[in-house]
Motif scaffolding. Structure first.
Motif, PDB file in Angstrom:
ATOM      1  N   PRO A  11     -21.881   6.368   0.185  1.00 15.30           N
ATOM      2  CA  PRO A  11     -20.311   6.941   1.051  1.00 15.30           C
ATOM      3  C   PRO A  11     -20.301   6.469   1.948  1.00 15.30           C
ATOM      4  N   ARG A  12     -21.754   6.177   2.430  1.00 14.42           N
ATOM      5  CA  ARG A  12     -21.236   5.224   3.874  1.00 14.42           C
ATOM      6  C   ARG A  12     -21.199   3.885   3.506  1.00 14.42           C
ATOM      7  N   ILE A  13     -21.282   2.237   2.358  1.00 19.32           N
ATOM      8  CA  ILE A  13     -20.442   1.657   2.015  1.00 19.32           C
ATOM      9  C   ILE A  13     -19.303   1.641   1.477  1.00 19.32           C
ATOM     10  N   VAL A  14     -18.813   2.979   0.916  1.00 17.90           N
ATOM     11  CA  VAL A  14     -17.692   3.196   0.673  1.00 17.90           C
ATOM     12  C   VAL A  14     -16.183   3.688   1.866  1.00 17.90           C
ATOM     13  N   TYR A  15     -17.386   4.109   2.879  1.00 21.68           N
ATOM     14  CA  TYR A  15     -16.494   4.312   4.858  1.00 21.68           C
ATOM     15  C   TYR A  15     -16.603   3.266   5.104  1.00 21.68           C
ATOM     16  N   ILE A  16     -16.996   2.194   5.444  1.00 25.35           N
ATOM     17  CA  ILE A  16     -17.270   1.136   6.521  1.00 25.35           C
ATOM     18  C   ILE A  16     -16.864   0.337   5.619  1.00 25.35           C
ATOM     19  N   PHE A  17     -16.685  -0.122   4.264  1.00 27.97           N
ATOM     20  CA  PHE A  17     -16.129  -1.237   4.149  1.00 27.97           C
ATOM     21  C   PHE A  17     -14.157  -1.278   3.868  1.00 27.97           C
ATOM     22  N   LYS A  18     -13.759   0.183   3.129  1.00 34.62           N
ATOM     23  CA  LYS A  18     -12.567   0.796   3.562  1.00 34.62           C
ATOM     24  C   LYS A  18     -12.353   0.300   5.069  1.00 34.62           C
ATOM     25  N   HIS A  19     -12.286   0.948   6.060  1.00 34.80           N
ATOM     26  CA  HIS A  19     -12.256   0.472   7.576  1.00 34.80           C
ATOM     27  C   HIS A  19     -12.169  -0.669   7.911  1.00 34.80           C
ATOM     28  N   ILE A  20     -13.414  -1.594   7.565  1.00 35.73           N
ATOM     29  CA  ILE A  20     -13.298  -2.958   7.675  1.00 35.73           C
ATOM     30  C   ILE A  20     -12.010  -3.925   7.099  1.00 35.73           C
ATOM     31  N   CYS A  21     -12.224  -3.847   5.331  1.00 37.18           N
ATOM     32  CA  CYS A  21     -11.789  -4.897   4.781  1.00 37.18           C
ATOM     33  C   CYS A  21     -10.286  -4.292   4.366  1.00 37.18           C
ATOM     34  N   THR A  22     -10.157  -2.838   4.755  1.00 37.27           N
ATOM     35  CA  THR A  22      -9.091  -2.362   4.014  1.00 37.27           C
ATOM     36  C   THR A  22      -7.888  -1.983   5.551  1.00 37.27           C
ATOM     37  N   ASN A  23      -8.140  -1.216   6.187  1.00 35.84           N
ATOM     38  CA  ASN A  23      -7.737  -0.610   7.276  1.00 35.84           C
ATOM     39  C   ASN A  23      -7.519  -1.575   8.225  1.00 35.84           C
ATOM     40  N   ILE A  24      -8.578  -2.688   8.320  1.00 40.78           N
ATOM     41  CA  ILE A  24      -8.151  -3.421   9.851  1.00 40.78           C
ATOM     42  C   ILE A  24      -7.650  -4.993   9.070  1.00 40.78           C
ATOM     43  N   LEU A  25      -8.373  -4.995   8.120  1.00 39.23           N
ATOM     44  CA  LEU A  25      -7.570  -6.881   7.502  1.00 39.23           C
ATOM     45  C   LEU A  25      -6.485  -6.138   6.623  1.00 39.23           C
ATOM     46  N   GLY A  26      -5.729  -5.343   6.018  1.00 37.01           N
ATOM     47  CA  GLY A  26      -5.388  -5.311   4.903  1.00 37.01           C
ATOM     48  C   GLY A  26      -5.662  -5.545   3.588  1.00 37.01           C
ATOM     49  N   VAL A  27      -6.865  -5.840   3.077  1.00 30.44           N
ATOM     50  CA  VAL A  27      -7.285  -6.135   1.971  1.00 30.44           C
ATOM     51  C   VAL A  27      -7.840  -4.569   0.850  1.00 30.44           C
ATOM     52  N   PRO A  28      -7.006  -4.453  -0.342  1.00 29.33           N
ATOM     53  CA  PRO A  28      -7.822  -3.813  -1.268  1.00 29.33           C
ATOM     54  C   PRO A  28      -8.759  -3.883  -1.547  1.00 29.33           C
ATOM     55  N   ILE A  29      -9.707  -3.178  -1.872  1.00 30.64           N
ATOM     56  CA  ILE A  29     -10.759  -3.196  -2.588  1.00 30.64           C
ATOM     57  C   ILE A  29     -11.639  -2.376  -3.523  1.00 30.64           C
ATOM     58  N   LYS A  30     -12.372  -2.128  -4.212  1.00 32.80           N
ATOM     59  CA  LYS A  30     -13.007  -1.668  -5.109  1.00 32.80           C
ATOM     60  C   LYS A  30     -14.541  -2.535  -5.435  1.00 32.80           C
ATOM     61  N   LEU A  65     -26.755   1.623   5.268  1.00 36.98           N
ATOM     62  CA  LEU A  65     -25.545   2.317   4.684  1.00 36.98           C
ATOM     63  C   LEU A  65     -26.941   3.267   2.779  1.00 36.98           C
ATOM     64  N   LEU A  66     -27.430   2.747   2.816  1.00 41.18           N
ATOM     65  CA  LEU A  66     -28.545   3.069   1.572  1.00 41.18           C
ATOM     66  C   LEU A  66     -28.680   4.277   2.220  1.00 41.18           C
ATOM     67  N   GLU A  67     -29.422   5.100   3.607  1.00 37.94           N
ATOM     68  CA  GLU A  67     -29.886   6.236   3.538  1.00 37.94           C
ATOM     69  C   GLU A  67     -28.985   7.547   4.188  1.00 37.94           C
ATOM     70  N   GLN A  68     -29.888   8.240   4.873  1.00 34.36           N
ATOM     71  CA  GLN A  68     -28.614   9.638   4.689  1.00 34.36           C
ATOM     72  C   GLN A  68     -29.750   9.789   6.057  1.00 34.36           C
TER      73      GLN A  68
END
Length: 429
Positions: A11-30, A65-68
């Protein structure tokens, strides 16, 4: 679309990658954790892990980002060209720092979950923050890291398209005192009148009489002036009204007073209106529900915006409560007594609950300053400070947001100074 391979999709990886890549840079990710899918993908792709799979674009990670949960972390802040960063990685990585882990640490307010000394108001103090200690509080480092990542992606993938963003400025008006003399009831009014007389505050003594007899407008009733100003200069703004009960902590007039309700309705015709939390609503769910309902009954539409800039944020419980009550936007992320970026960014982001490892639907809109710091700075010092930070925010097409107290625009304060500040952040000559 950018395909991101990681050995484990957390969940951490999904959250921060979506924020940086999609929300800031506008790049869709999978995301994928399947090597076969990653290898077969013929579009843009990168891996995020300990070792590269082959010759793909690779960013080495640290373990965060792999921890809890939360734990004490060893953090070494180091120079990175014109800025600072932490969580350095090996040279084989496409970038020299794990900016995703570093961004996650700042934007989730990881350090505020750890044991810390609170200030006299029970809040997390700016002096306890990593940004303050390492001298990058006044820099939107996450936004800068994202744009450095964008530059590297463009070099690696020349045909990749990015969303264009533009600089924005926004003023938040916190209304704790709708009136200073009028509409306060006989006992409060006579008590205040007597205090003015015995303390030789003769201007206030006679102004109070004029306000009572309606010879003069109440000095704190500045809403028409503010509305005309924001209309004239097209200023993006939100008015946060307090409708708390009168207590030793909340000294506003009764929310049922007709002139106060009229001002709220008037403002709502020209600007967004939100809820400024009172002392008890910042801590008690039932009180918050009552105050939300009160303001909605005045403006006749659902409240989406909320501000708590005076009390401890109480992460994550109070933020989760706001989401539970269907607030959409929270404007409380900042330091009321310091200039800077509490979460390391000028841009809005979804709240992440580190105790539940979940992304909240509540969007956090950080502010850079609270106008209470204005009297502590000289005019020229403030102008230069704002100019310097404005330049940094504009360089990343961010948002420069400030909180103003409505009564600061009255004749009892240096209102010209606050109007000048409003003009400066909106680039008005």
């Amino acid at each position: 679309m950018l395909l991101v391979y990681t050995q484990k999709v957390t969940p951490r990886i999904v959250y921060i990658f979506k924020h940086i890549c999609t929300n800031i840079l506008g790049v869709p990710i999978k995301f994928t954790s399947k090597i076969e899918e990653f290898v077969a993908h013929d579009g843009f792709k990168m891996s995020y892990g300990k070792k590269a799979l082959g010759n793909e674009f690779f960013v080495q990670n640290v373990n965060l980002l792999l921890e809890q949960g939360v734990s004490e972390l060893e953090i070494r802040v180091q120079p990175w060209e014109e800025t600072l960063c932490f969580f350095p990685v090996d040279q084989e990585s496409g970038i020299p720092f794990d900016i995703f882990a570093a961004s996650f640490y700042l934007i989730t307010r990881y350090e505020e979950y750890l044991p810390h000394v609170k200030d006299k108001e029970g809040r997390f103090p700016v002096t306890e923050s990593l940004a303050y200690k390492e001298s990058f509080l006044k820099t939107p480092v996450i936004d800068i890291w994202a744009y450095k990542f964008k530059k590297i992606l463009k070099e690696k993938f020349p045909t990749m398209e990015f969303k264009k963003k533009s600089f924005k400025a926004e003023a938040i008006f916190a209304v704790t005192h709708g009136f200073v003399f009028s509409n306060k009831g006989i006992i409060r009014s006579i008590t205040g009148w007597g205090n003015d007389f015995f303390k030789f505050r003769l201007n206030r003594f006679f102004d109070r009489i004029k306000a009572w007899t309606r010879i003069k407008k109440d000095p704190y009733d500045v809403f028409d002036d503010l509305v005309q100003f924001i209309k004239k200069y097209h200023i993006s703004s939100i008015f946060m009204f307090q409708v708390a009960d009168f207590t030793m902590y909340d000294r506003n007039i009764n929310y049922n007073r007709t002139p106060y309700r009229a001002n709220i309705k008037y403002v709502s015709d020209y600007a967004r209106v939100g809820l400024l939390l009172g002392y008890y609503s910042a801590f008690q769910l039932n009180t918050l529900k009552v105050e939300k309902s009160r303001l909605e009954n005045i403006i006749h539409y659902p409240l989406e915006d909320v501000l708590n800039n005076a009390y401890d944020l109480g992460l994550p419980d109070r933020t989760n409560t706001l989401a539970e009550l269907e607030f959409q936007n929270d404007y409380s992320m900042g330091y009321p007594n310091a200039f800077g970026f509490r979460a390391g960014t000028s841009l809005p982001f979804l709240f992440y609950d580190l105790t539940m490892e979940l992304t909240s639907p509540l969007k956090i809109h950080p502010y850079i300053f609270d106008s209470d710091i204005v009297p502590t700075m000289g005019r020229e010092e403030l102008r230069k400070e704002v100019k310097k930070v404005l330049k940094k925010v504009k360089s990343v097409n961010g948002t420069f947001r400030g909180i103003f107290k409505s009564h600061s625009f009255s004749e009892y304060y240096d209102s010209n100074r606050y109007y000048a500040l409003l003009k400066q952040i909106h680039e008005i000559d």
